[in-house]
Design an enzyme around this catalytic site. Structure first.
Site, short mmCIF file in Angstrom:
data_model
loop_
_atom_site.label_atom_id
_atom_site.label_comp_id
_atom_site.label_asym_id
_atom_site.label_seq_id
_atom_site.Cartn_x
_atom_site.Cartn_y
_atom_site.Cartn_z
N LYS A 10 0.86 -1.18 0.00
CA LYS A 10 0.00 0.00 0.00
C LYS A 10 0.90 1.23 0.00
O LYS A 10 1.95 1.22 0.64
CB LYS A 10 -0.84 -0.04 1.29
CG LYS A 10 -1.84 1.04 1.42
CD LYS A 10 -2.62 0.94 2.72
CE LYS A 10 -3.32 2.24 2.97
NZ LYS A 10 -3.91 2.37 4.26
N ASN A 192 6.65 5.83 -0.95
CA ASN A 192 7.98 5.22 -1.16
C ASN A 192 8.67 4.81 0.12
O ASN A 192 9.89 4.80 0.21
CB ASN A 192 8.90 6.18 -1.94
CG ASN A 192 8.30 6.55 -3.28
OD1 ASN A 192 7.74 5.67 -3.97
ND2 ASN A 192 8.34 7.81 -3.63
N ARG A 193 7.89 4.49 1.13
CA ARG A 193 8.43 4.03 2.41
C ARG A 193 9.29 5.08 3.12
O ARG A 193 10.01 4.77 4.05
CB ARG A 193 9.24 2.73 2.24
CG ARG A 193 8.40 1.56 1.72
CD ARG A 193 7.37 1.15 2.79
NE ARG A 193 6.49 0.06 2.37
CZ ARG A 193 5.27 0.23 1.86
NH1 ARG A 193 4.78 1.45 1.68
NH2 ARG A 193 4.52 -0.80 1.55
N LEU A 194 9.23 6.34 2.65
CA LEU A 194 9.99 7.40 3.33
C LEU A 194 9.09 8.04 4.38
O LEU A 194 8.73 9.22 4.31
CB LEU A 194 10.50 8.43 2.32
CG LEU A 194 11.59 7.92 1.38
CD1 LEU A 194 12.13 9.06 0.50
CD2 LEU A 194 12.76 7.32 2.16
#
Ligand SMILES: Cc1cc2nc3c(=O)[nH]c(=O)nc-3n(C[C@H](O)[C@H](O)[C@H](O)COP(=O)(O)O)c2cc1C
Length: 215
Positions: A10, A192-194
């Site tokens: 997600k 982006n998982r940041l």
């Protein structure tokens, strides 16, 4: 039997958490987020939190309880002082609380020390509970092994008769804990998982140090 969940993915895009927008005090930041989650109307019980304790067996154990109040001092929940968590806290008051509000893509992780609240405060909350919940607190030796559900139901039935038309006093072994935080981390999912992670840590001078953590 197995199921591969590698494709569960997600992108988190709902919000952001920046140094410029946060409160200086983490409890005020908590309040801001809590109001926003309540207003979003997308979480059934926004006050449900996981409380993790260090067990007498040396293992951490987590379970969900309901936060019933927060103040500048910390977070309050109610439980049985003789339960597994109660015994763990008596031996080591270090606990971790965590909230996950999926619709807002937010998590809050609180480390702190749990202490019993004043008896009159527990009395006040106990009195405010519905009769059935009060009886439940009396009947259940929370975390003890029991022979069957029937045992519990029979005891409840007997107590219902015994207390009919009467007020029930709070059992001494049931009451609230206040968790005084020493660190509070706010996690906001980002693309982006940041993800944004901001941690507040209590200093000796009682100020809060604010740091950003790598996602
Ligand atoms: C949504 C939800 C809310 C709960 N609220 C409480 C609560 O406020 N107090 C409590 O003692 N247990 C609550 N429980 C039950 C606990 O998760 C747990 O089973 C119980 O406290 C016994 O834990 P222990 O044996 O580790 O001490 C709740 C469970 C769920 C799923």
């Amino acid at each position: 039997m197995q199921k591969d969940l590698g494709n569960y993915r997600k992108s988190y895009e709902k919000s952001e958490l920046t140094e410029g927008s946060i409160k200086e005090n983490p409890l005020e930041q908590f309040q801001k987020w809590f109001y926003e989650v309540e207003a979003s109307d997308g979480v059934d019980e926004p006050n449900a939190m996981t409380v993790s304790t260090i067990g007498l067996d040396g293992f951490p154990k987590s379970r969900v309880v309901l936060m019933k109040k927060y103040t500048h001092e910390g977070f309050i929940f109610y439980t049985n002082y003789k339960s597994e968590k109660g015994r763990a806290i008596a031996a080591d008051p270090s606990v971790c609380l965590s909230f996950f509000w999926p619709n807002m893509e937010r998590q809050v992780i609180i480390k702190g020390n749990a202490e019993k609240i004043a008896e009159n405060l527990s009395d006040g909350y106990f009195e405010s509970r519905p009769f059935g919940s009060q009886l439940g607190a009396v009947v259940s030796n929370q975390s003890d092994v029991i022979g069957s559900r029937e045992v519990l139901e029979k005891e409840l039935e007997a107590l219902e008769k015994q207390y009919e038309g009467q007020t029930i006093e709070r059992p001494q072994h049931w009451g609230g804990y206040l968790v005084r935080p020493i660190s509070i981390e706010f996690w906001q999912g980002r693309p982006n998982r940041l993800h944004d992670r901001i941690r507040y840590t209590l200093q000796e001078d009682h100020d809060w140090k604010i740091e950003r953590l790598a996602p």
